[in-house]
Design an enzyme around this catalytic site. Structure first.
Site, short mmCIF file in Angstrom:
data_model
loop_
_atom_site.label_atom_id
_atom_site.label_comp_id
_atom_site.label_asym_id
_atom_site.label_seq_id
_atom_site.Cartn_x
_atom_site.Cartn_y
_atom_site.Cartn_z
N CYS A 277 0.81 -1.23 0.00
CA CYS A 277 0.00 0.00 0.00
C CYS A 277 0.84 1.27 0.00
CB CYS A 277 -0.97 -0.01 1.17
SG CYS A 277 -0.20 0.06 2.82
N HIS A 325 -2.68 1.22 6.93
CA HIS A 325 -3.01 1.15 5.51
C HIS A 325 -3.15 2.57 4.96
CE1 HIS A 325 -4.30 -0.88 1.88
NE2 HIS A 325 -5.34 -0.08 1.79
N HIS A 337 -5.79 1.82 -4.32
CA HIS A 337 -4.90 1.29 -3.29
C HIS A 337 -4.49 -0.14 -3.63
CE1 HIS A 337 -8.00 -1.06 -0.65
NE2 HIS A 337 -8.46 -0.95 -1.87
#
Length: 363
Positions: A277, A325, A337
């Site tokens: 990520c 994240h 993402h």
């Protein structure tokens, strides 16, 4: 070249080679590929009791926790990797300084030795006797002045030699300290890697115990949970007064991220074939000409925070209480993402996960 100098250069070369080996890209990023556990239903002659939606929901929540733990460990791994690269560069620079300092010290010693020999050759009778025996007193006085200058120059050389030696000692101490940090970072990175592999393996084993139909239903439950979260976020009216105009750099970052759609997630990866990520967000902004921290947690700590109601395309949205994240906001309530192992870079709803906050790299 003196033996001391050769030894120091050899040591510096060894340091550089060792650092290069430790910091070589691509050597520690390969994700584990555990052998999947055979489905119990496939090896049993008797029919298996179907898994209920309630059980599947428990599986979904368990998987979510496992992959979250893997994401946290991935951030630890990436932080250790980033620190190792900086420490390696510092060790290499210190090794170069040590070599240059040793060369300078050798040169100063040579000059000091030549000055001492010259003074020795000019020795002999006391100055008073030299003045009485000299045919030209002025010539004697000029010579005495030159001797005095030589003595001062020699003292200057000795002082510079001392300072150079002190610098070398400090460089050696600094290099030793950086090496210890590098070793500690290596251990931290190895520990994080074990955590990642353990969590991913547990998640894959859990999923492998499901039949094909059950895995499809599990995927539907994941999509439904994300949809409900996104709907609730949109229903809050968050987009009503949202500024959707991207900056020039933000537009370039979005373009880069869009071009990565469909590429696999891989922990520790920064592209160009796979991403995690924060690898995706950091590379997207690097392509826009703005270097940002490598990990999601450091992106949250170091970049300027923006109110969710003021975000614009290109901003980064951090998720979960621990910033484990991160995604790139692309406008209209959507993000790009790299979700987790087993998934690809994709578009999702910005509110499909619990939002911690928003940061702006080009603020």
């Amino acid at each position: 070249m003196g033996s001391g100098k050769r030894g120091l250069i050899a040591s510096a070369v060894i340091v550089v080679c060792a650092v290069t080996a430790l910091a070589a890209p691509g050597t520690a990023f390969a994700a584990p590929t555990p052998t999947p556990t055979p489905s119990p239903g496939a090896s049993s002659a008797s029919p298996r009791t179907p898994v209920s939606n309630k059980d599947l929901e428990e599986v979904r929540q368990r998987l979510e926790k496992l992959y979250h733990a893997a994401a946290v460990a991935t951030d630890e791994y990436n932080a250790a990797e980033e620190a190792a690269q900086k420490q390696s560069a510092e060790i290499v620079e210190l090794a170069k300084r040590i070599v240059k300092g040793q060369e300078r010290l050798a040169e100063l010693r040579k000059r000091a030795g030549a000055a001492a020999a010259a003074q020795y050759r000019a020795g002999g009778l006391p100055d008073e006797a030299k003045l009485m025996l000299s045919d030209d007193p002025q010539e004697f006085l000029d010579g005495a002045g030159r001797v005095l200058q030589g003595e001062r120059a020699t003292k200057g050389l000795l002082g510079e030699m001392t300072r150079t030696q002190q610098d070398l000692e400090q460089y050696a101490k600094d290099a030793s300290a950086q090496w210890q940090k590098l070793e500690a970072g290596r251990k931290a990175k190895a520990a994080a890697q074990k955590k990642i592999e353990k969590q991913i393996k547990a998640a894959e084993q859990l999923e492998s115990q499901l039949e094909k139909e059950e895995r499809e239903r599990l995927a539907e439950l994941e999509e439904e949970a994300a949809y409900q979260a996104q709907t609730a976020w949109l229903d809050s009216g968050i987009l009503k007064d949202l500024d959707t105009k991207a900056s020039e750099q933000g537009r370039k970052a979005v373009e880069y991220a869009t071009a990565q759609l469909g590429k696999p997630y891989e922990w520790g990866a920064e592209g160009p074939k796979t991403y995690d990520c924060s690898g995706l967000t950091s590379q997207a902004w690097a392509s826009a000409g703005s270097g940002i921290p490598r990990t999601s947690q450091e992106q949250w700590k170091q970049l300027k925070r923006i109110d969710v109601a003021d975000m614009r395309p290109g901003d980064l949205i951090l998720y979960n209480d621990d910033a484990s994240h991160v995604a790139l906001y692309i406008g209209d309530g959507a993000i790009i993402h790299a979700p987790r192992p087993g998934r690809t870079v994709t578009v999702a709803g910005a509110g499909s996960m619990p939002i911690l906050g928003v940061v702006r790299p080009d603020a």
